[in-house]
Design a protein around this motif. Structure first.
Motif, PDB file in Angstrom:
ATOM      1  N   ALA A   1       0.836  -1.193   0.000  1.00  0.00           N
ATOM      2  CA  ALA A   1       0.000   0.000   0.000  1.00  0.00           C
ATOM      3  C   ALA A   1       0.876   1.251   0.000  1.00  0.00           C
ATOM      4  CB  ALA A   1      -0.915  -0.008   1.215  1.00  0.00           C
ATOM      5  N   PRO A   2       0.391   2.347  -0.570  1.00  0.00           N
ATOM      6  CA  PRO A   2       1.205   3.567  -0.669  1.00  0.00           C
ATOM      7  C   PRO A   2       1.446   4.253   0.666  1.00  0.00           C
ATOM      8  CG  PRO A   2      -1.014   3.967  -1.466  1.00  0.00           C
ATOM      9  CD  PRO A   2      -0.904   2.486  -1.248  1.00  0.00           C
ATOM     10  N   ASN A   3       0.639   3.933   1.684  1.00  0.00           N
ATOM     11  CA  ASN A   3       0.828   4.535   3.001  1.00  0.00           C
ATOM     12  C   ASN A   3       0.170   3.660   4.053  1.00  0.00           C
ATOM     13  OD1 ASN A   3      -2.068   5.401   3.208  1.00  0.00           O
ATOM     14  ND2 ASN A   3      -1.464   6.757   1.519  1.00  0.00           N
ATOM     15  N   GLY A   4       0.409   4.004   5.310  1.00  0.00           N
ATOM     16  CA  GLY A   4      -0.100   3.185   6.405  1.00  0.00           C
ATOM     17  C   GLY A   4      -1.607   3.147   6.486  1.00  0.00           C
ATOM     18  N   ARG A   5      -2.264   4.258   6.132  1.00  0.00           N
ATOM     19  CA  ARG A   5      -3.721   4.274   6.198  1.00  0.00           C
ATOM     20  C   ARG A   5      -4.335   3.349   5.158  1.00  0.00           C
ATOM     21  NH1 ARG A   5      -4.523  10.626   5.748  1.00  0.00           N
ATOM     22  NH2 ARG A   5      -3.046  10.137   4.062  1.00  0.00           N
ATOM     23  N   ALA A   6      -3.758   3.370   3.948  1.00  0.00           N
ATOM     24  CA  ALA A   6      -4.242   2.462   2.918  1.00  0.00           C
ATOM     25  C   ALA A   6      -4.002   1.016   3.337  1.00  0.00           C
ATOM     26  CB  ALA A   6      -3.563   2.753   1.584  1.00  0.00           C
ATOM     27  N   GLY A   7      -2.839   0.765   3.952  1.00  0.00           N
ATOM     28  CA  GLY A   7      -2.556  -0.586   4.434  1.00  0.00           C
ATOM     29  C   GLY A   7      -3.557  -1.039   5.472  1.00  0.00           C
TER      30      GLY A   7
ATOM     31  N   LEU B   1      -2.314   0.392  -6.625  1.00  0.00           N
ATOM     32  CA  LEU B   1      -1.654  -0.192  -5.452  1.00  0.00           C
ATOM     33  C   LEU B   1      -2.719  -0.624  -4.447  1.00  0.00           C
ATOM     34  CD1 LEU B   1       1.264   2.359  -4.889  1.00  0.00           C
ATOM     35  CD2 LEU B   1       1.447   0.024  -5.804  1.00  0.00           C
ATOM     36  N   PRO B   2      -2.374  -1.555  -3.559  1.00  0.00           N
ATOM     37  CA  PRO B   2      -3.342  -1.987  -2.551  1.00  0.00           C
ATOM     38  C   PRO B   2      -3.915  -0.794  -1.778  1.00  0.00           C
ATOM     39  CG  PRO B   2      -1.475  -3.468  -2.573  1.00  0.00           C
ATOM     40  CD  PRO B   2      -1.119  -2.330  -3.489  1.00  0.00           C
ATOM     41  N   GLY B   3      -5.235  -0.810  -1.625  1.00  0.00           N
ATOM     42  CA  GLY B   3      -5.930   0.278  -0.949  1.00  0.00           C
ATOM     43  C   GLY B   3      -6.616   1.224  -1.905  1.00  0.00           C
ATOM     44  N   ASP B   4      -6.239   1.205  -3.185  1.00  0.00           N
ATOM     45  CA  ASP B   4      -6.900   2.069  -4.165  1.00  0.00           C
ATOM     46  C   ASP B   4      -8.333   1.590  -4.406  1.00  0.00           C
ATOM     47  OD1 ASP B   4      -4.560   3.468  -4.388  1.00  0.00           O
ATOM     48  OD2 ASP B   4      -3.989   2.630  -6.346  1.00  0.00           O
ATOM     49  N   LEU B   5      -9.213   2.540  -4.651  1.00  0.00           N
ATOM     50  CA  LEU B   5     -10.606   2.215  -4.960  1.00  0.00           C
ATOM     51  C   LEU B   5     -10.744   2.064  -6.465  1.00  0.00           C
ATOM     52  CD1 LEU B   5     -12.476   4.775  -2.657  1.00  0.00           C
ATOM     53  CD2 LEU B   5     -11.704   2.443  -2.111  1.00  0.00           C
ATOM     54  N   VAL B   6     -11.324   0.967  -6.900  1.00  0.00           N
ATOM     55  CA  VAL B   6     -11.567   0.739  -8.321  1.00  0.00           C
ATOM     56  C   VAL B   6     -13.054   0.966  -8.571  1.00  0.00           C
ATOM     57  CG1 VAL B   6     -11.377  -0.858 -10.251  1.00  0.00           C
ATOM     58  CG2 VAL B   6      -9.692  -0.940  -8.393  1.00  0.00           C
TER      59      VAL B   6
END
Length: 344
Positions: free
Chosen positions: A228-234, A295-300
């Motif tokens: 993930a691009p950052n901890g929140r997305a993770g 990246l993981p956490g992105d909304l599709v």
């Protein structure tokens, strides 16, 4: 399913139709059924159509619900302000009435006699002068408070009008919801009429990648180890993974069931980030990135009307709440036409 609010001012259905979410399998079958198609093909196409209609209605429901909550808060805040101001006004009126009564009683005496009767004429004059000043000051404050009260009363009237409109809307959406429930019940009956093999084919189609049909390239092969691009997305990815297997529930945002946008909102809330309630609004809740850079956490976001959403988790997969009867699950990112990718 549960009812919610917001009257369809003329154009309600048009304005809300873009905000919807529920059944990822709905668009997976895609193309029109050929004229010579077998009855089972027609049945699956009809199930798909019913599911798509239900998905749009789900987001209409969500949008109306969100609007209702906003209006209720506005009305409540206005009423609280009015109550505080009214209490202040009442206190001021009591004080001014007391002072006016004292002045009247004092004015009933000849001033010279009042001075003669006073034990301390100088003190009497000081008090009389102060009384005059206080009275004028209090009168000015009362005028100001009355003006504020009139303004707040107008705000309350406007907010109450909004709430009345909202309640009319809620009834309209509730009627629409009942229609959708009938559609979903019809879809279930149609699915139940299929053979086990046809039902399995429908499920496979809903989970299959539509290779070559997306206008943008998919995520790079072998990105299963992408982070993930950052901890929140993770944290959001961890939350959405914890929801795997939970049931799809119309209009729900957890923790025991979800529709598609509700799952995204709940997952990011676990990471301390507030997302809007609908998939259409979630599309604009962050920065747009190419699917090839997902990246993981992105909304599709799916379909041209942004009526479905899932969370990219790497390896070419999204986790989403598909449609009634299908639990939260992982499917190929290209399972239906992609409208965009949003990095929160």
């Amino acid at each position: 399913m549960g009812s919610h609010r917001r009257l369809a001012p003329s154009g309600f259905d048009r304005g809300i139709s873009a905000a919807l979410c529920a059944l990822s399998a709905a668009a997976a079958l895609g193309a029109a059924v050929p004229a010579a198609a077998a009855p089972s093909d027609h049945t699956r196409a009809e199930v798909e159509r019913l599911h798509e209609e239900a998905e749009r209605a789900t987001e209409a429901y969500n949008k109306a619900d969100e609007r209702a909550d906003t209006l209720r808060r506005q009305v409540g805040d206005a009423q609280d302000r009015i109550a505080r101001q009214q209490e202040h006004v009442n206190t001021m009126r009591e004080a001014i009435g007391f002072l006016a009564g004292a002045q009247y009683r004092s004015g009933g005496l000849d001033p010279s006699l009042a001075l003669l009767l006073s034990e301390d004429p100088d003190d009497y004059l000081d008090k009389a002068a102060t009384l005059d000043r206080i009275s004028a000051h209090q009168a000015d404050e009362l005028d100001e408070l009355q003006r504020a009260l009139r303004t707040l009363s107008q705000e309350r009237e406007e907010a109450t009008g909004k709430l009345a409109e909202l309640e009319r809307s809620r009834r309209t959406v509730a009627r629409h919801k009942r229609s959708v429930e009938r559609k979903l019940a019809q879809a279930r009956r149609l699915l139940n009429s299929l053979t086990e093999a046809d039902r399995a084919a429908y499920d496979r189609a809903s989970r299959a990648s539509r290779a070559g049909r997306d206008e943008v390239p998919g995520p790079p092969a072998g990105d299963a180890a992408a982070v993930a691009p950052n901890g929140r997305a993770g944290a959001a990815v961890a939350a959405v993974r914890s929801a795997l297997g939970k049931p799809y529930m119309w209009g729900a945002s957890g923790p025991h069931g979800f529709d598609c946008s509700g799952l995204m909102q709940w997952s990011y809330a676990r990471a301390g980030i507030g997302l809007p309630r609908t998939s259409q609004a979630q599309q604009h809740a962050g920065r747009q990135v190419p699917l090839s850079e997902a990246l993981p956490g992105d909304l599709v976001i799916y379909r041209s009307d942004a009526s479905h959403v899932g969370m990219y988790v790497g390896g070419g997969q999204v986790i989403h709440a598909p449609y009634p009867g299908a639990p939260v699950r992982s499917d190929p990112v290209g399972m239906m036409p992609i409208a965009g990718v949003t990095r929160v």
